[in-house]
Design an enzyme around this catalytic site. Structure first.
Site, PDB file in Angstrom:
ATOM      1  N   ASN A  52      87.651  50.206  71.256  1.00 37.12           N
ATOM      2  CA  ASN A  52      88.048  49.565  70.597  1.00 37.12           C
ATOM      3  C   ASN A  52      89.545  49.627  70.201  1.00 37.12           C
ATOM      4  O   ASN A  52      89.845  51.118  70.179  1.00 37.12           O
ATOM      5  CB  ASN A  52      87.220  50.331  69.796  1.00 37.12           C
ATOM      6  N   LYS A  87      91.190  49.098  67.811  1.00 39.84           N
ATOM      7  CA  LYS A  87      91.906  49.723  66.407  1.00 39.84           C
ATOM      8  C   LYS A  87      92.929  48.892  66.558  1.00 39.84           C
ATOM      9  O   LYS A  87      93.054  48.185  66.696  1.00 39.84           O
ATOM     10  CB  LYS A  87      91.651  51.463  66.130  1.00 39.84           C
ATOM     11  N   HIS A 121      82.354  51.370  62.178  1.00 39.67           N
ATOM     12  CA  HIS A 121      83.574  52.579  62.277  1.00 39.67           C
ATOM     13  C   HIS A 121      83.094  53.940  61.202  1.00 39.67           C
ATOM     14  O   HIS A 121      83.649  53.807  59.903  1.00 39.67           O
ATOM     15  CB  HIS A 121      84.406  52.241  63.027  1.00 39.67           C
ATOM     16  N   GLU A 129      86.161  55.109  60.852  1.00 42.27           N
ATOM     17  CA  GLU A 129      87.395  54.757  60.596  1.00 42.27           C
ATOM     18  C   GLU A 129      87.755  54.645  59.063  1.00 42.27           C
ATOM     19  O   GLU A 129      87.763  54.469  57.707  1.00 42.27           O
ATOM     20  CB  GLU A 129      88.579  54.685  61.717  1.00 42.27           C
ATOM     21  N   GLU A 184      79.438  58.425  67.716  1.00 47.65           N
ATOM     22  CA  GLU A 184      80.222  58.543  67.812  1.00 47.65           C
ATOM     23  C   GLU A 184      81.021  60.341  66.988  1.00 47.65           C
ATOM     24  O   GLU A 184      81.102  60.204  65.540  1.00 47.65           O
ATOM     25  CB  GLU A 184      81.634  58.002  67.522  1.00 47.65           C
ATOM     26  N   GLY A 198      89.486  60.958  68.715  1.00 43.33           N
ATOM     27  CA  GLY A 198      91.358  60.930  69.035  1.00 43.33           C
ATOM     28  C   GLY A 198      91.809  61.855  69.394  1.00 43.33           C
ATOM     29  O   GLY A 198      92.876  62.159  68.462  1.00 43.33           O
TER      30      GLY A 198
HETATM   31  O1  LIG Z   1      87.016  55.786  67.922  1.00 42.48           O
HETATM   32  C1  LIG Z   1      86.674  55.633  68.732  1.00 42.48           C
HETATM   33  C2  LIG Z   1      86.152  54.646  69.498  1.00 42.48           C
HETATM   34  O2  LIG Z   1      86.077  53.964  68.680  1.00 42.48           O
HETATM   35  C3  LIG Z   1      87.108  56.567  69.597  1.00 42.48           C
HETATM   36  O3  LIG Z   1      88.194  56.685  69.908  1.00 42.48           O
HETATM   37  P1  LIG Z   1      88.959  57.706  71.035  1.00 42.48           P
HETATM   38  O4  LIG Z   1      88.238  57.015  71.938  1.00 42.48           O
HETATM   39  O5  LIG Z   1      90.453  57.381  70.888  1.00 42.48           O
HETATM   40  O6  LIG Z   1      88.524  59.169  70.685  1.00 42.48           O
END
Ligand SMILES: O=C(CO)COP(=O)(O)O
Length: 248
Positions: free
Chosen positions: A9, A11, A94, A96, A166, A172
């Site tokens: 991902n 992002k 997601h 976010e 997740e 992150g």
């Molecule tokens: O949100 C994520 C994948 O969708 C995870 O992000 P990270 O791998 O950067 O922790």
């Protein structure tokens, strides 16, 4: 046997030029063909990345979409538009997007249904906050998110969905859920789907873990009984790291 699926991902990262450099680097190296590798890239990168992965077994995904085919929804992208680019996956719900863009269980459900209608496989994200985990509510939260997300989906289509567990506190942050804890929630997700829709379906659905997955912890994660792959943020932005994840 469920095919392992490792999805990057990206992002809100990578201009078209940067995206092509990354994909070229990924293509150059040998990849484990028993693992499905997916790149979930920004909308602006989709067309060029699609051309670049043509003839390889790398799959393409988007990171969001609207549920309507067309209409007065300024700034949105429809499943019909994505279908024409011939993408394979779309990330839905997601954390976010739930946090910053008011995504709800209801919109996640509408988007999942719309994706399946067009033959795009939704990667549906679920997961609890740190506060919810600390008050012991993670299973309750995840159960609600999963059952709402798949409510009313035709049973024959359910096998096409991928669920990504997740935990928000692990995204992150460098904190990973222990692989045992992740496996515990992922088996729980399989169990609740099995209870409602039957084991035949729950055994086919792939469930990924996401949250600070990196080359150093991928083996431990993939060794767990119920974890079928990973949804990866940061570590998917470097070819070397992403390849190590695919070739776990
Ligand atoms: O949100 C994520 C994948 O969708 C995870 O992000 P990270 O791998 O950067 O922790």
């Amino acid at each position: 046997m469920r095919t392992p699926i490792i999805a990057g991902n990206w992002k809100m990262n990578k201009t078209v030029k940067e995206a092509l450099e990354l994909v070229k680097d990924i293509k150059k190296q040998e990849r484990n063909s028993n693992v499905e590798a997916v790149l979930c890239v920004p909308f602006t990168d989709l067309m060029e990345v699609k051309k670049e992965i043509d003839g390889t077994d790398i799959k393409l995904g988007a990171q969001n979409m609207h549920w309507e085919d067309s209409g007065a929804y300024t700034g949105e992208i429809s499943p019909l538009m994505l279908k024409e680019i011939d993408i394979d996956y779309v990330i839905i719900g997601h954390s976010e997007r739930r946090q910053y863009f008011n995504e709800t269980d209801e919109t996640v459900n509408k988007k999942a249904k719309a994706a399946l209608k067009y033959g795009i496989n939704p990667i549906i994200c679920v997961g609890e906050t740190l506060e919810e985990r600390e008050s012991g509510k993670e299973k309750e939260i995840v159960e609600r998110q999963v059952l709402k997300a798949i409510e009313g989906i035709e049973e024959k289509l359910l096998k096409n969905i991928v669920i990504a567990y997740e935990p928000i506190w692990a995204i992150g942050t460098g904190k990973t859920a222990s692989s045992k804890d992740a496996n515990d929630i992922i088996s729980f997700i399989r169990e609740i789907i099995g209870n409602k829709y039957g084991k035949d379906i729950s055994e086919k659905i792939r469930i990924q873990y996401g949250g600070s997955v990196k080359p150093a912890n991928i083996n431990e994660i993939m060794n767990e009984s119920d974890i079928d792959g990973a949804l990866v943020g940061g570590a998917s932005l470097k070819a070397k790291d992403f390849l190590k994840l695919i070739n776990f």
